[in-house]
Design an enzyme around this catalytic site. Structure first.
Site, short mmCIF file in Angstrom:
data_model
loop_
_atom_site.label_atom_id
_atom_site.label_comp_id
_atom_site.label_asym_id
_atom_site.label_seq_id
_atom_site.Cartn_x
_atom_site.Cartn_y
_atom_site.Cartn_z
CE LYS A 154 -4.38 -1.39 0.67
NZ LYS A 154 -5.49 -0.91 -0.15
CG ASP A 178 -4.07 -0.22 -3.84
OD1 ASP A 178 -4.32 0.83 -4.49
OD2 ASP A 178 -4.95 -0.89 -3.28
CD GLU A 204 -5.56 -2.60 -6.24
OE1 GLU A 204 -4.87 -3.65 -6.16
OE2 GLU A 204 -6.45 -2.32 -5.43
CE LYS A 251 -10.79 -4.42 -3.23
NZ LYS A 251 -10.70 -3.00 -2.98
MG LIG Z 1 -7.09 -1.05 -3.90
#
Ligand SMILES: [Mg+2]
Length: 339
Positions: A154, A178, A204, A251
């Protein structure tokens, strides 16, 4: 058939921090459809950003208890369609119900769900393990806590390059990153160059969800593939991502379950997009549902159960990134702790 609810407070292994939220506990709702000796299970976690609480999911599902417990449906797709009129503003509740219906239908057929769908699981992708934003030292520690062949890092900090450079000194694993909407187009294009040299396979959501102008440039100039997450929430978003991203991240809780996810995957394939499925902090119920889609995916981020310490269910397990199905029908998930 009876509809039952199970509430859980999942304890997170690491404090989860994003821009407007920091938490150690994740509430989650497991929906059970019990039919004689068989039970189908589905799950959705609460989500502050989308205003979804467990109470709201239960209220919305109670509103169609009669329909759910009736004999008006035989396939999960039928139930999804019938329930959609009432649940269209609550994709999380629809997701939990839809996963439970798919699980039950495959159990009735006496097959694991992916086999009931006639999918071949011999080439399934491995899953990444997510390293949340923290000090560089703590990110290294999190990585060393679980040696893994593929990490999702992240980013979206002022020190993104330094973070990836530092982590690279401690592992040969493949990285994916991401940015969670944090970069500009120029940063994304430059980071792609630097990150490619550091063994990153894709980026991402580099830009804000609605920065389509910026993405038009990034998709042309980035030397790494870019995958939509915040820009691709529901079915109608897939078509819009073509020409702006190389792929999409689906998702289940945000799109409303396995039924629309399969349609999104088909659509993405028609458009030549790569497909990833991601997770929230689900238990083995939600993660085992995601696993059924693996034969259809290029990439998967299904480390939810690895990031909680009190999984109330059993289901898929992991071996150094490889996903191992439970030796059970349906999604293979079962509750071990009842609430
Ligand atoms: Mg994401």
């Amino acid at each position: 058939m009876s509809l039952r609810f199970h509430r859980f407070d999942l304890r997170l292994k690491h404090t989860f921090t994003i821009a407007h939220d920091s938490r150690d506990v994740q509430p989650s709702l497991i929906v059970e459809l019990r039919d004689g000796p068989l039970s189908g299970f589905g799950e959705a976690t609460s989500n502050k950003y989308y205003g979804i609480t467990l109470d709201r999911m239960i209220d919305d599902l109670e509103g169609i208890r009669g329909l759910i417990e009736s004999n008006e449906w035989t396939t999960a797709e039928d139930l999804w369609q019938l329930a959609h009129a009432s649940l269209k503003d609550n994709p999380f509740a629809q997701c939990a119900l839809d996963e439970a219906a798919h699980d039950l239908v495959a159990k009735r057929a006496g097959k694991p769900l992916y086999r009931h769908w006639n999918l071949d699981a011999s080439q399934n992708p491995i899953t990444d393990y997510t390293i949340g934003i923290d000090s560089v030292d703590n990110m290294v520690l999190k990585m060393q806590e679980l040696p893994w062949p593929l990490y999702k890092i992240k980013l979206g900090t002022p020190d993104d390059l330094a973070i990836v450079q530092a982590l690279r000194q401690h592992t040969d694993a493949v990285f994916r990153v991401d940015a969670n909407c944090a970069w500009t187009a120029d940063t994304a294009i430059q980071n792609a160059l630097d990150f490619k040299a550091l063994g990153v396979e894709f980026i991402e959501q580099p830009l804000k969800a609605d920065d389509w102008e910026g993405m038009k440039r990034v998709v042309r100039e980035s030397v790494l593939p870019v995958i939509a997450d915040e820009s691709c929430i529901v079915e109608s978003d897939v078509e819009r991502c073509a020409g702006y991203f190389h792929g999409i991240n689906i998702k289940l809780t945000k799109c409303g379950g396995l039924t629309p996810a399969r349609r999104m995957i088909d659509k993405a394939r028609q458009l030549g997009l790569k497909v990833m499925v991601g997770c929230m902090n689900e238990t083995s119920v939600g993660i085992s549902a995601i696993a059924q889609l693996l034969p259809l995916l290029d990439y998967v981020d299904m480390d939810g159960t690895l990031l909680i310490t009190n999984d109330p269910a059993t289901g898929v397990t992991f071996d150094f990134g490889r996903v191992i199905y439970a030796d059970e029908n349906g999604t293979g998930a079962n509750l071990i702790l009842n609430s």
